[in-house]
Design an enzyme around this catalytic site. Sequence first.
Site, PDB file in Angstrom:
ATOM      1  CG  HIS A 124      -1.971  -1.021   1.237  1.00  0.00           C
ATOM      2  ND1 HIS A 124      -2.845  -1.210   0.186  1.00  0.00           N
ATOM      3  CD2 HIS A 124      -2.297  -1.963   2.163  1.00  0.00           C
ATOM      4  CE1 HIS A 124      -3.658  -2.223   0.466  1.00  0.00           C
ATOM      5  NE2 HIS A 124      -3.345  -2.699   1.655  1.00  0.00           N
ATOM      6  CG  ASP A 161      -3.038  -8.506   0.880  1.00  0.00           C
ATOM      7  OD1 ASP A 161      -2.343  -8.810   1.859  1.00  0.00           O
ATOM      8  OD2 ASP A 161      -4.027  -7.739   0.952  1.00  0.00           O
ATOM      9  CG  HIS A 163      -6.568  -5.194   1.801  1.00  0.00           C
ATOM     10  ND1 HIS A 163      -6.041  -6.035   2.763  1.00  0.00           N
ATOM     11  CD2 HIS A 163      -7.722  -4.720   2.311  1.00  0.00           C
ATOM     12  CE1 HIS A 163      -6.851  -6.054   3.816  1.00  0.00           C
ATOM     13  NE2 HIS A 163      -7.879  -5.275   3.570  1.00  0.00           N
ATOM     14  CG  ASP A 248      -5.224  -9.787   3.745  1.00  0.00           C
ATOM     15  OD1 ASP A 248      -5.003 -10.392   2.677  1.00  0.00           O
ATOM     16  OD2 ASP A 248      -4.855  -8.616   3.945  1.00  0.00           O
TER      17      ASP A 248
HETATM   18 ZN   LIG Z   1      -4.204  -7.089   2.824  1.00  0.00          ZN
END
Ligand SMILES: [Zn+2]
Length: 343
Positions: A124, A161, A163, A248
């Site tokens: 991120h 992931d 995200h 996740d």
């Molecule tokens: Zn994540």
Amino acid sequence: MSVGYVYDPIYLKHDTGQHVEVAARLEAIIAYLEKTGLKEQLTLIKPRPATVDEIALVHTREYIKEIEETAQKGGGWLDPDTVMSAGSYEAALYAAGGLIRAVEAVMGGKISSAFTLVRPPGHHATSGQAKGFCLFNNIAIAAKYALAEYNLERILIIDFDVHHGNGTQDTFYDDPRVMYISAHQYPFYPGSGDIGETGGGAAEGSNINIPLPAGCGDSEYLKVFEQIIVPASRRFSPRLILVSAGYDNHWADPLAMMEVSTSGFGQMTGTIKGLADELCGGRLALTLEGGYNLDALAASVKATFDVLIGNSFEDPLGQSPRRAGTVDIDHLIGAVKELHKLP
Ligand SMILES: [Zn+2]
């Protein structure tokens, strides 16, 4: 050839206090690899700190200075999710440097594949901003390093992931040498990752987002890999594959709403390893991003290693007790294939 792992207790010095992204994540993974005897089958790669020049391949000098100074002041919050302690700058340098060492080991041919068990995570973080538990974008730094150091024409980054890796997408959005493919829950944090974000200028088509609805499990991810990631990777023909490995999307994870099992992560790893063997002499380096249920994280990381080694693996947590049926993603897959002209 042996499978490598990067780990060092320095990664525990990034102290986040009351948080989901905690040192106990890595401690749980290492304890489980020891308990199951898997650690003995792996080759330890010692990390080194990335240099400021290496971090600056992705981040601005001002931002790097800000992170260093925040650590010197004892830490603090950088955004509503991202906190630092006194040891975080050093841990972050070693996290990026750990993946650089993994790339060096894989490119040197001594290790077939390597997985860096590091924190803070990275995908991120953008050039000038910490975000989503991430300080420096480890995978983007390692990819830039590999491009420069080994003069590679093409690098593939696969991000599973839950995200979207907004920072990694940003870094390479206009760079045709790096293909970024992300399958992620959408709409969801951090907000980016729309299907229409396909790359800019000469890099048009080298950014592939697969924005999945909540509730997807092993069979949907398998479809995404078979129908999008495999053909796109073959067409791109990378010289090295890097992976943002986030766990996740496990059904037991507290942050997201996906239903992947430990077995599903094993299958994904098998597909990625197959691509590396087929396309780039097996050269594959993975780095840990998310994953916040400690049992699910440890079991899934072990399954990843087992598949890299060629072992069979167990799934101690089994399938999601919530999963009632499959999610229809055929329309989405069709749209991504059409947009990217995939066979
Ligand atoms: Zn994540």
